[in-house]
Structures are given as C-alpha cells and as structure tokens.
Write an enzyme that holds these catalytic residues in place. Sequence first.
Site, PDB file in Angstrom:
ATOM      1  N   LYS A  97       0.827  -1.201   0.000  1.00  0.00           N
ATOM      2  CA  LYS A  97       0.000   0.000   0.000  1.00  0.00           C
ATOM      3  C   LYS A  97       0.868   1.261   0.000  1.00  0.00           C
ATOM      4  CE  LYS A  97      -3.727  -2.554   2.195  1.00  0.00           C
ATOM      5  NZ  LYS A  97      -4.390  -2.972   3.440  1.00  0.00           N
ATOM      6  N   GLN A 123      -4.736  -1.650   9.546  1.00  0.00           N
ATOM      7  CA  GLN A 123      -4.475  -2.954   8.938  1.00  0.00           C
ATOM      8  C   GLN A 123      -4.961  -4.082   9.842  1.00  0.00           C
ATOM      9  OE1 GLN A 123      -3.210  -3.642   5.816  1.00  0.00           O
ATOM     10  NE2 GLN A 123      -3.778  -5.732   6.346  1.00  0.00           N
ATOM     11  N   ASP A 132     -11.059   2.352   3.471  1.00  0.00           N
ATOM     12  CA  ASP A 132     -11.277   0.915   3.309  1.00  0.00           C
ATOM     13  C   ASP A 132     -12.728   0.613   2.934  1.00  0.00           C
ATOM     14  OD1 ASP A 132      -9.101  -0.802   3.419  1.00  0.00           O
ATOM     15  OD2 ASP A 132      -8.966  -0.730   5.603  1.00  0.00           O
TER      16      ASP A 132
END
Length: 290
Positions: A54, A98, A121
């Site tokens: 990412k 995460q 997200d």
Amino acid sequence: MSAHIIDGKQIASQLLEDIKANIDQRVQAGKRAPCLAVILLGDDPASAIYVRNKRLACEKTGIVSIAHNLPASTSQEELFALIRQLNADDTTDGILVQSPLPHHIDETEILALIDPAKDVDGFHPYNIGRLAVRQPLLRSCTPYGVIKMLQASGIALKGLDAVVVGVSNHVGRPMGLELLLAGCTVTSCHRHTKDLATHIGRADLIVAAAGKAGLIKGEWIKPGAIVVDIGINRLPDGKITGDVDFAVASQRASHITPVPGGVGPMTVATLMENTLKALELREQASSARV
C-alpha cells in the site's frame, strides 16, 4: 475451452497511472496531494507485506503516506486516541487500520470510530449502508476493485446470475451489494448453504470469497461462466492459492482471475482511488459550507 486470464496487475497499473495523473494535475494547480494514514499493530509478516504494498502504491501515485507502526501491546484506548487525532487532522484524508488486529482490540469498535469521510477501506457501517441504498460514496476496496476489473475487461454485468461464496462484512456482503448495483441477480452462499455445487453450476458469474483452498471444484463451473477468485490461502509448501480449483475451472470458464495476480492488485489500486476521492469529497463539502 480455455479461459481468458484476467490480468489484475495490468488493470491495477493503469488505474494507478490515472490516479497519478489526477494528483499531478492537482499539485500543478496549487492544491495539495491526498494523505493516507496507515496504522499497523504488531509485526505480523503478512500484514507487513500488505502495508508495504500500500505504501509503494502511495509512492507511485503521489499520495502522501504517514506510517503509524505500533507495538502489538498497544491498548484499545491508545488506538482510539490516535484515530480521534487523525479524524480531527484536516491534512489526513484517509485512515487505514491494517487487519487482523491483536485479540484484545475490538475491530468493530475501531472501524466505527473512524470518520466515515476518511474510511478509505469502505468498512464503516455508514459507507456500507450508502452502498446498500444505492448511494455509494467510499466503497469497500476489494468488492469495488472486482467491479472495476470486470468492467475494464469488457464484461457486461447486467442480467447475469451471480453467486458470491462467502458473507464476510469486509468482502462477501459488500460484494453482493456491488453486484446488485451493477444489475446482477445475486445469490449469497455461506457455511449453512445446502448443495453449494448446484448454486455454482447455474451461475454466470462466481465470486469466491470464503478463504478455503479448493472449496469450489472446477467441474462445478458452468461452461462459459466468469470466475473471480478473491480467496488467499497459504498451502503447506508456502505457495498461495485461491478458493477455486484453477486448473480445471480455467478449462471451463470464459474468464478467470489468477491467485496471486488477480484481485489483490485491484484492492490496493482502489484504496488509492478512495483516498483521492475522500479528499475531493471533503473539499466539495467544505466549499458547499462557504
């Protein structure tokens, strides 16, 4: 029949190039680049790889990436305090925590605390709800990445009989909502589903998101069906495989995604797109208030 292998890496690379071009234009016009805050707890090797990918995508596109690497012993209150700080920071456009998180952290509470306008997200109940009522803003990265990948491959989704295997909050459920939005007739299958093979066998489009290697047998696939494999499973020999028996399924399907190299790169690229979109939406909201 031999299926067309959908190259998620190539499609994601083009999406990243488009995002970079948009950000370059912003910067040249005197506007700032988007900023993504990435929170990683502990030293799980798989999580570290995902976060690294990412951050590399941020570098490619010109998105500013701020790393918050915390010990696994970080308390829930300490994590709450950091998220509240990032929520209030006008220079932070996206917040990513995460997963998986340590067992003492309640992921549901963490996701609900993130400002929905910075939920890149797409996991916040508000953003899932917007998708459910056909008014999406920030969309769950993997399901939306699947839609963008299929569209880029020239696949018309309207009217298809789609089967989603897996109903997780992060992937399976929003995947079903995305397919409904795209005009598919959707069946969601899960561990209580009776006769999974029959559901798979009638589907024009199968999306596998159960996280169980070899769950979907290749001979179940209807000739000419489209197969999207989101599953990521590590075998005893260390190799990565999906939920679908690729060798047989690829001889029956018209299109199929590989694992790795299929959906994974699209998830990262869509995260970058969401981060840019989050900034643009906040700018629009700010202008409307003036």
